[in-house]
Design a protein around this motif. Structure first.
Motif, PDB file in Angstrom:
ATOM      1  N   HIS A  46     -13.473 -15.486 -11.837  1.00 59.16           N
ATOM      2  CA  HIS A  46     -13.797 -14.593 -10.727  1.00 59.16           C
ATOM      3  C   HIS A  46     -13.663 -15.299  -9.375  1.00 59.16           C
ATOM      4  N   TYR A  47     -12.723 -14.804  -8.570  1.00 60.96           N
ATOM      5  CA  TYR A  47     -12.631 -15.172  -7.152  1.00 60.96           C
ATOM      6  C   TYR A  47     -12.621 -13.852  -6.404  1.00 60.96           C
ATOM      7  N   THR A  48     -13.364 -13.784  -5.304  1.00 59.61           N
ATOM      8  CA  THR A  48     -13.496 -12.505  -4.612  1.00 59.61           C
ATOM      9  C   THR A  48     -12.178 -12.021  -4.025  1.00 59.61           C
ATOM     10  N   SER A  49     -11.419 -12.908  -3.415  1.00 56.39           N
ATOM     11  CA  SER A  49     -10.203 -12.448  -2.738  1.00 56.39           C
ATOM     12  C   SER A  49      -9.201 -13.592  -2.631  1.00 56.39           C
ATOM     13  N   GLY A  85     -10.058  -7.287   1.517  1.00 54.17           N
ATOM     14  CA  GLY A  85     -11.138  -6.938   2.431  1.00 54.17           C
ATOM     15  C   GLY A  85     -11.104  -5.502   2.922  1.00 54.17           C
ATOM     16  N   LYS A  86     -11.886  -5.239   3.946  1.00 53.37           N
ATOM     17  CA  LYS A  86     -12.084  -3.872   4.443  1.00 53.37           C
ATOM     18  C   LYS A  86     -10.791  -3.282   4.982  1.00 53.37           C
ATOM     19  N   TYR A  87     -10.122  -3.978   5.865  1.00 57.07           N
ATOM     20  CA  TYR A  87      -8.887  -3.431   6.435  1.00 57.07           C
ATOM     21  C   TYR A  87      -7.786  -3.290   5.390  1.00 57.07           C
ATOM     22  N   GLY A  88      -7.808  -4.175   4.408  1.00 61.34           N
ATOM     23  CA  GLY A  88      -6.817  -4.105   3.333  1.00 61.34           C
ATOM     24  C   GLY A  88      -7.152  -3.059   2.285  1.00 61.34           C
ATOM     25  N   VAL A  92     -11.883  -3.485  -5.554  1.00 61.99           N
ATOM     26  CA  VAL A  92     -12.475  -4.315  -6.610  1.00 61.99           C
ATOM     27  C   VAL A  92     -12.467  -5.759  -6.117  1.00 61.99           C
ATOM     28  N   ASP A  93     -13.665  -6.329  -6.006  1.00 60.46           N
ATOM     29  CA  ASP A  93     -13.798  -7.652  -5.391  1.00 60.46           C
ATOM     30  C   ASP A  93     -13.593  -8.783  -6.396  1.00 60.46           C
ATOM     31  N   HIS A  94     -12.512  -8.683  -7.143  1.00 60.63           N
ATOM     32  CA  HIS A  94     -12.027  -9.770  -8.018  1.00 60.63           C
ATOM     33  C   HIS A  94     -10.533  -9.791  -7.716  1.00 60.63           C
ATOM     34  N   VAL A  95     -10.085 -10.854  -7.073  1.00 63.60           N
ATOM     35  CA  VAL A  95      -8.716 -10.849  -6.526  1.00 63.60           C
ATOM     36  C   VAL A  95      -7.695 -10.435  -7.586  1.00 63.60           C
ATOM     37  N   HIS A  96      -6.756  -9.600  -7.170  1.00 59.69           N
ATOM     38  CA  HIS A  96      -5.722  -9.101  -8.093  1.00 59.69           C
ATOM     39  C   HIS A  96      -4.485  -8.723  -7.293  1.00 59.69           C
ATOM     40  N   PHE A  97      -3.365  -8.731  -7.991  1.00 64.14           N
ATOM     41  CA  PHE A  97      -2.080  -8.411  -7.376  1.00 64.14           C
ATOM     42  C   PHE A  97      -1.484  -7.219  -8.101  1.00 64.14           C
ATOM     43  N   HIS A  98      -1.262  -6.144  -7.344  1.00 71.24           N
ATOM     44  CA  HIS A  98      -0.618  -4.962  -7.907  1.00 71.24           C
ATOM     45  C   HIS A  98       0.878  -5.267  -8.052  1.00 71.24           C
ATOM     46  N   VAL A  99       1.442  -4.976  -9.204  1.00 68.15           N
ATOM     47  CA  VAL A  99       2.893  -5.034  -9.392  1.00 68.15           C
ATOM     48  C   VAL A  99       3.340  -3.631  -9.768  1.00 68.15           C
ATOM     49  N   MET A 100       4.114  -3.023  -8.860  1.00 64.89           N
ATOM     50  CA  MET A 100       4.483  -1.609  -9.025  1.00 64.89           C
ATOM     51  C   MET A 100       5.997  -1.485  -9.000  1.00 64.89           C
ATOM     52  N   GLY A 101       6.519  -0.678  -9.903  1.00 65.64           N
ATOM     53  CA  GLY A 101       7.967  -0.537  -9.963  1.00 65.64           C
ATOM     54  C   GLY A 101       8.406   0.763 -10.580  1.00 65.64           C
ATOM     55  N   LYS A 102       9.727   0.865 -10.742  1.00 68.35           N
ATOM     56  CA  LYS A 102      10.401   2.013 -11.338  1.00 68.35           C
ATOM     57  C   LYS A 102      10.350   3.252 -10.446  1.00 68.35           C
ATOM     58  N   ARG A 103      10.201   3.034  -9.159  1.00 67.59           N
ATOM     59  CA  ARG A 103      10.439   4.084  -8.166  1.00 67.59           C
ATOM     60  C   ARG A 103      10.781   3.424  -6.836  1.00 67.59           C
TER      61      ARG A 103
END
Ligand code: 5GP
Ligand code: ZN
Length: 110
Positions: A46-49, A85-88, A92-103
């Protein structure tokens, strides 16, 4: 962290569709996808961000993204997003990276 949903996913206390695992990193399909392919790549610890993650784990996250892109046929391109953070609008306050594709995605984002 006991009340963190992503820690619960890592600890198998909550179900998820796991598509990748390495020593320090896991990737699961997003429960509310915004693209035909949408997964979340996160550290098991767990890392917040992105402000507090051990930068060394970013190497493993990059490697995970490369493998996921290969395995899920994202050769036409994809988007990686980290909401911080707020502006972003991080929810969920466990750092994560969205990987989105196929559009097709637009730029700049809203
Ligand atoms: P954020 O808004 O923090 O950048 O992204 C949080 C993401 O986590 C959202 O895309 C949301 O759909 C996803 N999410 C929230 N709860 C769960 C869950 O229980 N399981 C999975 N797989 N994804 C979740
Ligand atoms: Zn957590």
């Amino acid at each position: 962290m006991s009340d963190c949903i992503f820690c619960k996913i890592v600890n198998k206390e909550m179900s998820s569709t796991i598509i990748f695992q390495s020593t320090n990193v896991i990737a699961v399909m997003d429960i509310n996808p915004v693209a035909p392919f949408h997964c979340l790549v996160l550290p098991k610890e767990h890392y917040t961000s992105i402000l507090t993650i051990d930068p060394g784990i970013m190497v493993e996250i990059t490697s995970a993204i490369q493998i996921i892109a290969e395995e899920h046929d994202l050769e036409e391109g994809f988007r990686v997003v980290n909401n911080c953070g707020k502006y972003g609008q991080q929810t969920v306050d466990h750092v994560h990276f969205h990987v989105m594709g196929k559009r097709q995605f637009e730029w700049p984002p809203g």
